[in-house]
Design a protein around this motif. Sequence first.
Motif, PDB file in Angstrom:
ATOM      1  N   GLU A 132       0.840  -1.198   0.000  1.00  0.00           N
ATOM      2  CA  GLU A 132       0.000   0.000   0.000  1.00  0.00           C
ATOM      3  C   GLU A 132       0.882   1.257   0.000  1.00  0.00           C
ATOM      4  OE1 GLU A 132      -3.205  -0.642   2.827  1.00  0.00           O
ATOM      5  OE2 GLU A 132      -3.453   1.562   2.820  1.00  0.00           O
ATOM      6  N   TYR A 133       1.924   1.224   0.826  1.00  0.00           N
ATOM      7  CA  TYR A 133       2.827   2.375   0.887  1.00  0.00           C
ATOM      8  C   TYR A 133       3.573   2.559  -0.445  1.00  0.00           C
ATOM      9  CZ  TYR A 133       6.554   5.532   2.060  1.00  0.00           C
ATOM     10  OH  TYR A 133       7.396   6.603   2.035  1.00  0.00           O
ATOM     11  N   MET A 134       3.947   1.466  -1.064  1.00  0.00           N
ATOM     12  CA  MET A 134       4.749   1.536  -2.291  1.00  0.00           C
ATOM     13  C   MET A 134       3.931   1.976  -3.504  1.00  0.00           C
ATOM     14  SD  MET A 134       7.711   0.813  -1.199  1.00  0.00           S
ATOM     15  CE  MET A 134       8.613   0.677  -2.719  1.00  0.00           C
ATOM     16  N   GLU A 135       2.610   1.879  -3.393  1.00  0.00           N
ATOM     17  CA  GLU A 135       1.743   2.102  -4.555  1.00  0.00           C
ATOM     18  C   GLU A 135       2.007   3.453  -5.257  1.00  0.00           C
ATOM     19  OE1 GLU A 135       0.009   0.251  -6.367  1.00  0.00           O
ATOM     20  OE2 GLU A 135      -0.989   1.825  -7.528  1.00  0.00           O
ATOM     21  N   LYS A 136       2.197   4.505  -4.465  1.00  0.00           N
ATOM     22  CA  LYS A 136       2.396   5.835  -5.064  1.00  0.00           C
ATOM     23  C   LYS A 136       3.662   5.846  -5.935  1.00  0.00           C
ATOM     24  CE  LYS A 136       2.900  10.535  -3.612  1.00  0.00           C
ATOM     25  NZ  LYS A 136       3.668  11.090  -2.506  1.00  0.00           N
ATOM     26  N   LEU A 137       4.716   5.257  -5.391  1.00  0.00           N
ATOM     27  CA  LEU A 137       5.969   5.205  -6.157  1.00  0.00           C
ATOM     28  C   LEU A 137       5.787   4.330  -7.402  1.00  0.00           C
ATOM     29  CD1 LEU A 137       9.039   5.898  -6.240  1.00  0.00           C
ATOM     30  CD2 LEU A 137       9.433   3.725  -5.082  1.00  0.00           C
ATOM     31  N   TYR A 138       5.152   3.192  -7.216  1.00  0.00           N
ATOM     32  CA  TYR A 138       4.972   2.243  -8.320  1.00  0.00           C
ATOM     33  C   TYR A 138       4.186   2.857  -9.487  1.00  0.00           C
ATOM     34  CZ  TYR A 138       6.655  -1.705  -5.456  1.00  0.00           C
ATOM     35  OH  TYR A 138       7.411  -2.572  -4.705  1.00  0.00           O
ATOM     36  N   ALA A 139       3.245   3.756  -9.147  1.00  0.00           N
ATOM     37  CA  ALA A 139       2.409   4.345 -10.197  1.00  0.00           C
ATOM     38  C   ALA A 139       3.067   5.581 -10.810  1.00  0.00           C
ATOM     39  CB  ALA A 139       1.052   4.707  -9.612  1.00  0.00           C
ATOM     40  N   SER A 140       4.210   5.999 -10.231  1.00  0.00           N
ATOM     41  CA  SER A 140       4.811   7.278 -10.653  1.00  0.00           C
ATOM     42  C   SER A 140       5.347   7.261 -12.089  1.00  0.00           C
ATOM     43  CB  SER A 140       5.920   7.698  -9.680  1.00  0.00           C
ATOM     44  OG  SER A 140       6.984   6.763  -9.772  1.00  0.00           O
ATOM     45  N   THR A 141       5.471   6.073 -12.681  1.00  0.00           N
ATOM     46  CA  THR A 141       5.975   6.023 -14.063  1.00  0.00           C
ATOM     47  C   THR A 141       4.855   5.766 -15.074  1.00  0.00           C
ATOM     48  OG1 THR A 141       6.501   3.706 -13.652  1.00  0.00           O
ATOM     49  CG2 THR A 141       8.331   5.264 -13.520  1.00  0.00           C
ATOM     50  N   ASP A 142       3.609   5.819 -14.620  1.00  0.00           N
ATOM     51  CA  ASP A 142       2.480   5.584 -15.533  1.00  0.00           C
ATOM     52  C   ASP A 142       2.566   6.480 -16.767  1.00  0.00           C
ATOM     53  OD1 ASP A 142       1.057   3.453 -14.586  1.00  0.00           O
ATOM     54  OD2 ASP A 142      -0.266   4.644 -13.301  1.00  0.00           O
ATOM     55  N   GLN A 143       2.931   7.737 -16.537  1.00  0.00           N
ATOM     56  CA  GLN A 143       3.040   8.694 -17.662  1.00  0.00           C
ATOM     57  C   GLN A 143       4.109   8.248 -18.660  1.00  0.00           C
ATOM     58  OE1 GLN A 143       0.995  11.208 -18.029  1.00  0.00           O
ATOM     59  NE2 GLN A 143       0.017  10.709 -16.081  1.00  0.00           N
ATOM     60  N   SER A 144       5.103   7.526 -18.147  1.00  0.00           N
ATOM     61  CA  SER A 144       6.200   7.082 -19.024  1.00  0.00           C
ATOM     62  C   SER A 144       5.880   5.762 -19.709  1.00  0.00           C
ATOM     63  CB  SER A 144       7.493   6.908 -18.232  1.00  0.00           C
ATOM     64  OG  SER A 144       7.740   8.036 -17.457  1.00  0.00           O
ATOM     65  N   GLY A 145       4.693   5.207 -19.445  1.00  0.00           N
ATOM     66  CA  GLY A 145       4.280   4.013 -20.179  1.00  0.00           C
ATOM     67  C   GLY A 145       4.482   2.697 -19.444  1.00  0.00           C
ATOM     68  N   PHE A 146       4.968   2.757 -18.213  1.00  0.00           N
ATOM     69  CA  PHE A 146       5.101   1.499 -17.464  1.00  0.00           C
ATOM     70  C   PHE A 146       4.814   1.726 -15.994  1.00  0.00           C
ATOM     71  CE2 PHE A 146       9.386   3.355 -17.442  1.00  0.00           C
ATOM     72  CZ  PHE A 146       9.810   3.178 -16.131  1.00  0.00           C
ATOM     73  N   ARG A 147       4.491   0.626 -15.305  1.00  0.00           N
ATOM     74  CA  ARG A 147       4.318   0.736 -13.852  1.00  0.00           C
ATOM     75  C   ARG A 147       4.886  -0.510 -13.159  1.00  0.00           C
ATOM     76  NH1 ARG A 147      -0.601   0.701 -10.564  1.00  0.00           N
ATOM     77  NH2 ARG A 147      -1.088   2.675 -11.550  1.00  0.00           N
ATOM     78  N   VAL A 148       5.237  -0.320 -11.899  1.00  0.00           N
ATOM     79  CA  VAL A 148       5.811  -1.434 -11.141  1.00  0.00           C
ATOM     80  C   VAL A 148       4.680  -2.219 -10.497  1.00  0.00           C
ATOM     81  CG1 VAL A 148       7.216  -1.995  -9.122  1.00  0.00           C
ATOM     82  CG2 VAL A 148       8.041  -0.318 -10.785  1.00  0.00           C
ATOM     83  N   ASP A 244      14.938  -5.385  -6.915  1.00  0.00           N
ATOM     84  CA  ASP A 244      14.529  -5.521  -8.312  1.00  0.00           C
ATOM     85  C   ASP A 244      13.021  -5.334  -8.342  1.00  0.00           C
ATOM     86  OD1 ASP A 244      17.056  -5.961  -9.196  1.00  0.00           O
ATOM     87  OD2 ASP A 244      16.876  -8.132  -9.345  1.00  0.00           O
ATOM     88  N   VAL A 245      12.515  -4.909  -9.482  1.00  0.00           N
ATOM     89  CA  VAL A 245      11.067  -4.723  -9.586  1.00  0.00           C
ATOM     90  C   VAL A 245      10.532  -5.370 -10.858  1.00  0.00           C
ATOM     91  CG1 VAL A 245      10.677  -2.699  -8.123  1.00  0.00           C
ATOM     92  CG2 VAL A 245      11.568  -2.345 -10.428  1.00  0.00           C
ATOM     93  N   LEU A 246       9.292  -5.831 -10.763  1.00  0.00           N
ATOM     94  CA  LEU A 246       8.603  -6.362 -11.949  1.00  0.00           C
ATOM     95  C   LEU A 246       7.798  -5.201 -12.536  1.00  0.00           C
ATOM     96  CD1 LEU A 246       7.607  -8.704 -13.810  1.00  0.00           C
ATOM     97  CD2 LEU A 246       5.779  -9.089 -12.142  1.00  0.00           C
TER      98      LEU A 246
END
Length: 345
Positions: A132-148, A244-246
């Motif tokens: 839940e805490y990581m979600e904001k960071l994980y979504a931060s690249t949505d604009q760049s076309g990918f997410r964690v 590492d991240v998926l």
Amino acid sequence: MKTLKKLACTAASLAIAFTISGCSSLDSITGGKRIIRISHAQSESHPEHQGLLKFKEVIESQLGDKYEVQIFPNELLGAAQKAIELCQTGAIDFVVAGTANVETFEDSYEIFSMPYLFTSPEAYHEVMNDAEYMEKLYASTDQSGFRVMTWFDAGVRSFYSTKKIETPDDLKGQKIRVQQSPASVAMVKAFGAAASPMAFGEVYTAIQQGVIQGAENNELALTNNKHGEVAKYYSYTNHQMIPDVLIGNTKFLDSLSPEEYDIFMDAAQQATQLELDEWEEAAAEATDYAKNTQKVEFIEVDIEKFRDKVIGVQQEMIDNNPKITEMYEHIQKVNEEYENKEDAE
Ligand code: GCU
């Protein structure tokens, strides 16, 4: 014969990479099934590959009439940064890469390259397992076309070299490979060595040919990537824990129905669980093999001396990138919790 095999293999991988980079997602439909391609940098015996097999199994067991998951290990589809670019455009659907490689796409990820950020593996796991805490960071690249989607443990990073490293002074004059991460370059320079950023797959030859003297990584790099054949001293400086991240292509993930999306997320969680369960044993086995078969010498160092050299980098990083402040403070709190627990025991 071996060389011929290797050449044929490289040519085949290049052909795959070219085909993939030139195709649209429609080309990914074979026999009525949408092919899902995942790229990663490790060998097939690595816990991450095992985790991805679980990812495949969960998806295909529930959505097998629609999707087929194909896993490409060993940087077959390109080294981390290239693979992330391919995932960005949708040429491939998923990539596993270290967060250090994500920094150039989104600099919030610099936080994980900060030297001595986590004070224990327990604190590291607690932070990373808090989806839940990581979600904001994980979504931060949505604009760049990918997410964690999830994370994988990549252990604790330490230096290894053709030359013994017992004190920070021993790093002087050595050229050390780092990931293609500005923060890791700054760290190695602060340690007093020369930093040479390069892709993971190039490290073995670079050490062998004397282009660099060493690198820094977890123990599995010695065995799975054979670096222990060419670098015989591994010093426990424990300077970073970089996950590492998926990573998934945002468009693809957004195209899934809510039910399908839940299955993909569940598959990702199960992949992480399996990888975490296997990590410790894999690291212990790698250490054993490196010590006894590759004859790598493992050196215990005075970590405080190494920490003192680079602790200033933490403040510099915060001053230069306000985006990481909140997470830095969050991690400090988790660190303290675990330090207090340890004191109480
Ligand atoms: C680890 C990590 C990889 C990373 C590699 C590197 O093996 O798991 O994701 O690419 O280090 O140093 O490049």
